[in-house]
Design an enzyme around this catalytic site. Sequence first.
Site, PDB file in Angstrom:
ATOM      1  N   HIS A 178       0.814  -1.213   0.000  1.00  0.00           N
ATOM      2  CA  HIS A 178       0.000   0.000   0.000  1.00  0.00           C
ATOM      3  C   HIS A 178       0.852   1.270   0.000  1.00  0.00           C
ATOM      4  O   HIS A 178       0.350   2.348  -0.288  1.00  0.00           O
ATOM      5  CB  HIS A 178      -1.022  -0.004   1.155  1.00  0.00           C
ATOM      6  CG  HIS A 178      -0.463   0.306   2.499  1.00  0.00           C
ATOM      7  ND1 HIS A 178      -0.017  -0.675   3.371  1.00  0.00           N
ATOM      8  CD2 HIS A 178      -0.296   1.483   3.144  1.00  0.00           C
ATOM      9  CE1 HIS A 178       0.400  -0.106   4.485  1.00  0.00           C
ATOM     10  NE2 HIS A 178       0.248   1.202   4.369  1.00  0.00           N
ATOM     11  N   THR A 224       3.000  -1.403   9.689  1.00  0.00           N
ATOM     12  CA  THR A 224       1.843  -1.180   8.831  1.00  0.00           C
ATOM     13  C   THR A 224       0.840  -0.323   9.585  1.00  0.00           C
ATOM     14  O   THR A 224       0.433  -0.675  10.686  1.00  0.00           O
ATOM     15  CB  THR A 224       1.168  -2.509   8.433  1.00  0.00           C
ATOM     16  OG1 THR A 224       2.125  -3.318   7.767  1.00  0.00           O
ATOM     17  CG2 THR A 224      -0.009  -2.278   7.529  1.00  0.00           C
ATOM     18  N   ASP A 278       0.478  -7.574   1.762  1.00  0.00           N
ATOM     19  CA  ASP A 278       0.805  -6.151   1.828  1.00  0.00           C
ATOM     20  C   ASP A 278       2.320  -5.934   1.864  1.00  0.00           C
ATOM     21  O   ASP A 278       2.836  -5.142   2.642  1.00  0.00           O
ATOM     22  CB  ASP A 278       0.126  -5.471   3.024  1.00  0.00           C
ATOM     23  CG  ASP A 278       0.169  -3.955   2.931  1.00  0.00           C
ATOM     24  OD1 ASP A 278       0.319  -3.424   1.808  1.00  0.00           O
ATOM     25  OD2 ASP A 278       0.079  -3.289   3.979  1.00  0.00           O
ATOM     26  N   GLY A 280       2.875   7.181   7.312  1.00  0.00           N
ATOM     27  CA  GLY A 280       4.282   7.454   6.990  1.00  0.00           C
ATOM     28  C   GLY A 280       5.224   6.407   7.560  1.00  0.00           C
ATOM     29  O   GLY A 280       6.306   6.196   7.051  1.00  0.00           O
ATOM     30  N   ASN A 281       4.828   5.744   8.656  1.00  0.00           N
ATOM     31  CA  ASN A 281       5.632   4.655   9.227  1.00  0.00           C
ATOM     32  C   ASN A 281       5.515   3.380   8.401  1.00  0.00           C
ATOM     33  O   ASN A 281       6.392   2.516   8.466  1.00  0.00           O
ATOM     34  CB  ASN A 281       5.166   4.292  10.641  1.00  0.00           C
ATOM     35  CG  ASN A 281       5.838   5.075  11.725  1.00  0.00           C
ATOM     36  OD1 ASN A 281       5.191   5.878  12.376  1.00  0.00           O
ATOM     37  ND2 ASN A 281       7.111   4.856  11.930  1.00  0.00           N
ATOM     38  N   SER A 282       4.416   3.227   7.673  1.00  0.00           N
ATOM     39  CA  SER A 282       4.196   2.001   6.911  1.00  0.00           C
ATOM     40  C   SER A 282       5.387   1.699   6.015  1.00  0.00           C
ATOM     41  O   SER A 282       5.894   2.580   5.328  1.00  0.00           O
ATOM     42  CB  SER A 282       2.937   2.106   6.050  1.00  0.00           C
ATOM     43  OG  SER A 282       1.792   1.974   6.840  1.00  0.00           O
TER      44      SER A 282
END
Length: 190
Positions: A60, A183, A91, A164-166
Site C-alpha cells: 500500500h 503497517t 501487503d 508514513g511509518n508504513s
Amino acid sequence: MFTSHVLANSLEQNLENANKYTVKIFNSIDIPFIEDTRGSGNGTGILIDKERGYILSNAHVTGRSPAKNEVNFKEQDTIEAKQIYIDPLLDISIIQIPSDSIPDFAMEASLACETKYKQGRTVLAFGHPEGQDFTASRGIISGIRYESTASYEAIQTDASVNPGNSGGALIDVETGQVIGINTYRKKNGK
C-alpha cells in the site's frame, strides 16, 4: 544501572543503523486498481539487498497498481525506483533502484525471519510518521496473532505507528535486527 547503560547504547546503535538502511518512498498512481486511489503518497522502505538495489516496503506504500516510485536515503537526492514484486494479500512489496545510486554510507537491514518473539520484548518502530522523517518510537510486543485469511503471523506493538511509518522497520532492541514491517491502516481498512 549497567542494564540501562547497555540498553541506551543498543538504542543509539540501532537508530544509527536504521538511518543507514531506511529510505523515504514517494509514489504517484495515475490509473489505480481497485485497492489503490489515484494520486500521490509516501511512506517508508528498508534496503535489503545493496548489490541488487532491493528495497522492502508495504504494497500500500509503493502501490499495488503500476506506480511511479522515488526514494531517498537520509539527506540524499531522490532516486527513481521500479516495482519488482507486489503482494497485495500480504501487503508486501519490493522495489528496485540502481545499485550505483546507493550512497556509500547505506547498509542492508539485518532481517530476523525465523525467530519466535514473545510479548514484552522491547521494539522500535522506525520511519517517517506524519512528516517527521527518520524517527523512531519505542514500545513492546503487545501481542502476536495468526492472520488466517492471509496465512501469516502478525506482531502487534504498542510503539506509535502513524501514517508514513508504513513499510518501515520494526526493530528488536536487543538484537538490532528487523523482525517485522510496520503497517498503519485507517479504520476503514485503507
